[in-house]
Design an enzyme around this catalytic site. Structure first.
Site, short mmCIF file in Angstrom:
data_model
loop_
_atom_site.label_atom_id
_atom_site.label_comp_id
_atom_site.label_asym_id
_atom_site.label_seq_id
_atom_site.Cartn_x
_atom_site.Cartn_y
_atom_site.Cartn_z
N HIS A 4 0.85 -1.20 0.00
CA HIS A 4 0.00 0.00 0.00
C HIS A 4 0.88 1.24 0.00
O HIS A 4 1.82 1.34 0.81
CB HIS A 4 -0.92 0.00 1.22
CG HIS A 4 -2.03 -1.00 1.15
ND1 HIS A 4 -3.07 -0.91 0.26
CD2 HIS A 4 -2.24 -2.14 1.87
CE1 HIS A 4 -3.89 -1.93 0.42
NE2 HIS A 4 -3.41 -2.70 1.39
N CYS A 16 -0.45 1.97 -5.26
CA CYS A 16 -1.15 3.18 -5.67
C CYS A 16 -0.15 4.32 -5.86
O CYS A 16 0.80 4.46 -5.08
CB CYS A 16 -2.19 3.56 -4.61
SG CYS A 16 -3.48 2.31 -4.36
#
Length: 444
Positions: A284, A326
């Site tokens: 993440h 991301c």
């Protein structure tokens, strides 16, 4: 022989080593008594002549030892044939011409064939054959001038052609719902092993162990597809950093080589200036950062500085940095070291999305970007000539649902000339010769 001196009456008085003072006159001369007669000699005879004789004996010993040095020591001393060279039987394979002929001499002459490090076949033939005497017999092989050969040897070792590939595969996420990040990393691990990189040159970092999670309905197994056809965990896996060992500090120390002395070999990145390194990271992240263990972060500056230390320490030749998270493309925006090619899964402001969802496990099992990369790799083998340009050409926004990015300004080669196996496979430089390579000397 006995020493002596003349007394006041002119008689020769015998002296000896037990009474050295009696051997010298006031003028410093030495009187000797030999076969009943005295004679005079200077002190030089007692000091200089023994010194000269000692030096002569020492020089003779040095020459004797020097002549016994084996000829294979590349010109450090003459062998039996007085040629400053190495034997062809032990060093011939280092010559540029791999198709030289083996001359059949007497075995003693064959042991001391000269080392040939030039690229002129004619000179090899003439030097290998040696000189001929008047009656047609073989004399000693002709000496080979080694002037300038040292530069050729230095140039050989200065060649920056890469000789080994390494892979650093990092899953930074823990917890069951991040199952796909572990599957991403293990899928890449399976691919690089299939293409030839051994476990000894793979650093595998898994922040969690989904295979042993109580919620795993398939204990001791990890899959990247709902069909569960390939167990990524399996029997043949070596995890180098596990659980709480996966930290920002351990990652940076492993890259830069600043590990504790007691660190085992499997936790060390033992690369050099001829190593190509694949660095794959997943987890993440956001703009310029990637989370580790859901408790700390590494930012783009940290990785950029670590790569710079690696470059200064000659720990890599080229790096391929691949990241699936991301806003992944921001993670290589601060890189400034040479010979780094970077690929990310998403632009700034974009998410990197998951793909298959396994309803049996209750989690997604892989990310889209990694999945489509692996789908392309399944068509490759160790001898593949597919390039990075071929891989990048397969990126499709409608399938990946994000915009992958590629940064090439720090990379010296074009993508069209960079094989995927330069990073994802093993290095296999094989030289084929017509003649068998002599491993040892022939017995005499």
């Amino acid at each position: 022989m006995a020493c002596g001196y003349f007394d006041n009456t002119g008689s020769c008085v015998p002296g000896g080593w037990l009474n050295p003072q009696a051997n010298y006159t006031e003028s410093g001369d030495v009187w000797r008594y030999f076969h009943g007669q005295c004679y005079v000699s200077t002190r030089v005879e007692f000091v200089l002549l023994p010194a000269i004789l000692g030096l002569a004996v020492l020089a003779a010993a040095v020459v004797a030892v020097w002549r016994c040095v084996p000829a294979r020591w590349c010109g450090l001393g003459p062998g039996e044939d007085d040629t400053l060279s190495c034997t062809t039987s032990e060093a011939g394979s280092y010559s540029g011409d791999h198709h030289h002929s083996h001359r059949h001499h007497h075995h003693r002459a064959e042991e001391h064939m000269p080392l040939l490090i030039d690229n002129d076949p004619a000179s090899r033939k003439s030097a290998g054959a040696g000189s001929r005497n008047a009656d047609g017999g073989s004399s000693h092989p002709a000496p080979v001038a080694l002037k300038g050969e040292a530069e050729k040897v230095d140039a050989f070792f200065a060649d920056k052609e890469h000789t080994n590939n390494w892979a650093v595969l990092v899953c930074t996420s823990r917890f069951w719902f991040n199952y796909r990040h572990m599957a991403n990393t293990l899928s890449m691990y399976r691919t690089v092993k299939r293409l030839g990189i051994p476990d000894s040159q793979i650093i595998l970092m898994l922040a969690d162990d989904a295979a042993c999670n109580p919620r795993n309905s398939r204990p001791a197994a990890v899959y990247d597809h709902p069909r569960k056809t390939i167990d990524l965990y399996g029997d043949n896996i070596e995890v180098d950093y596990r659980g709480y060992e996966v930290t920002v500090e351990s990652f940076i120390r492993m890259l830069t080589g600043r590990v504790a002395p007691e660190t085992p070999r499997n936790k060390r990145l033992l690369t050099d200036e001829k190593s190509n390194i694949l660095v794959y990271m997943t987890g993440h992240g956001g703009e310029d950062f990637l989370k580790f263990q859901d408790s700390e972060e590494i930012n783009s500056y940290d990785i950029a500085d670590a790569f710079q230390q690696m470059w200064e320490k000659q720990r890599y030749r080229e790096i391929l940095f691949v990241i699936d998270t991301c806003q992944a493309n921001t993670m290589f925006s601060k890189f400034y070291s040479p010979n780094i090619l970077s690929i990310g899964s998403s632009e700034k402001g974009e998410n990197s999305l998951s793909y298959f969802h396994d309803y049996d496990l209750g989690v997604s099992v892989i990310d889209r970007f990694t999945y489509y990369n692996l789908k392309f790799f399944e068509t490759l083998d160790m001898s593949s000539k597919q390039t990075l340009a071929d891989l990048v050409a397969t990126y499709n926004h409608s399938l990946i649902r994000s915009h992958p990015g590629v940064r090439t300004d720090l990379f010296a080669r074009s993508l069209e000339k960079t094989y995927l196996t330069d990073f994802f496979g093993s290095v296999q430089n094989i030289e084929l010769t017509r003649e068998p390579f002599p491993i040892g000397r022939k017995s005499g």
